[in-house]
Design an enzyme around this catalytic site. Structure first.
Site: not given
Ligand code: GLY
Length: 386
Positions: A105, A168
């Protein structure tokens, strides 16, 4: 077809004014916080160290509040927004120093903070931070499997997640494109494109929907299985995941010019558009049971951003379709799920992290972030940050 949006101008201009008014007092109230949600209407705070990586400074959403402040800085020119944005960026140095809780992330954390700071002010510390983050993200690449590993063990006790990739990440790899553009070192871009190619092959279904989690063999890259992840079940379509795919492939196209990325973004966009309910309010999963009808405003806001960006790159005859879809989603949010009062520090009230979480329909900071991003895009004043 000629575009005529004048009949829509009033409500979204009004929405922008309300967002700006709200940010004026909330930013002061939360200037020493990094919020994720609200508790009894007040922003919580994830700016401190916590061994529970989900609860403190290591949490993946900690870039969004700073990003909202940079958007306000860009919109108003007021220095105080830059100061508040830097509070998040500087606190997040703990993440790089401790090397704890960091996953794929890094894009979500560093693009709206350090990269934006660098783009807007030229801050050399921000450039260093962002390049550190990009190197950590690139370091998660599995060169045999040709994918970026999503998570570490500590968040998945007992599970072997070495081969897990998630949709994601399509929205984290713009950090790699930025690093390549900034340093002229093509390796970052190569990693990003190899990952995007793997996602195109294994995540995007025939109907244009996308899977959330795919497990690949970390020794060969072969697909082993997929999981429902934050959606309703395996085979369903988690709406926020659709948006990470749609908007993410578009970003890959914008940074590389590879036509297949644009085509893939459009396929996912068309699947999404075909599933937008009459009232324009987006559920957590397009294939969830009718009852309970839980919403996820984050998916609506992110999709609106994606549609508005798509409208900029497609031929004129397609532009209106995407723009109308964005307006429908944003208007539905504005009329039904926004709180602009002082009762709540957030704006969007019905966001959801995952279908099977115990909590649904609550404020989440990145819902507000993408709602703001979309409104500023409509106005034509937003900064390109991904
Ligand atoms: N990247 C995690 C979410 O979208 O919850």
């Amino acid at each position: 077809m000629a575009m005529n949006h004048d009949q829509n101008r009033e409500w979204w201009q009004e929405a922008i004014e309300k967002v700006k008014e709200k940010m004026e007092w909330v930013s002061e109230k939360s200037k020493e916080k990094i919020p994720y949600t609200t508790v009894n209407g007040t922003h919580d705070n994830r700016a401190d160290k916590s061994f529970d990586a989900d609860m403190g400074i290591y949490w993946w959403t900690n870039g969004f509040w700073g990003g909202m402040m940079w958007m306000m800085y860009q919109e108003t020119g007021e220095e105080r927004y830059a100061r508040i944005a830097r509070f998040s960026e500087e606190k997040m140095d703990w993440c790089l120093q401790d090397f704890y809780g960091l996953h794929h992330d890094l894009g979500f954390m560093y693009l709206p903070t350090a990269v934006l700071d660098y783009k807007l002010t030229g801050n050399p510390d921000s450039r260093r931070r962002a390049l550190h983050a990009a190197n950590l993200l690139a370091g998660r690449f599995n060169p045999v499997g040709k994918f970026i590993r999503a998570w570490n063990e500590q968040n998945q006790p007992g599970k072997d997640v070495r081969g897990w990739a998630i949709i994601d990440c399509m929205f984290n790899i713009p950090l790699l494109y930025w690093a390549s553009e900034e340093t002229k070192d093509l390796r970052f871009k190569h990693v990003a494109m190899l990952h995007a190619d793997t996602v195109m092959e294994h995540f995007v279904r025939e109907d244009g929907s996308v899977r959330h989690i795919v497990e690949l063999d970390p020794e060969t890259g072969e697909m082993i299985r997929d999981f429902g992840g934050q959606g309703y079940e395996k085979g369903s379509s988690w709406t926020r995941g659709q948006t990470w795919g749609m908007y993410g492939f578009l970003m890959s196209y914008l940074h590389t010019g590879k036509q297949e990325y644009l085509d893939t973004s459009k396929r996912i966009a068309h699947y999404f558009m075909a599933n937008i309910p009459e009232d324009g309010l987006i559920p957590i999963d397009f294939r969830q049971p009718k009852e309970p009808c839980w919403y996820d405003d984050t998916a609506a806001a992110i999709a609106a951003c994606g549609f508005l960006e798509l409208a900029k790159v497609v031929p004129e005859y397609e532009q209106d379709m995407y723009r109308r879809a964005a307006l429908k989603l944003l208007k539905a949010l504005y009329e039904n799920h926004c709180d602009f009062t002082k009762d709540n520090d957030c704006i969007l009230m019905k966001c959801s992290g995952a279908y099977h979480d115990s909590r649904h329909e609550y404020p989440i900071i990145y819902g507000d972030f993408f709602f703001m991003e979309a409104l500023f895009k409509l106005k034509g004043s937003g900064i390109f940050m991904w």
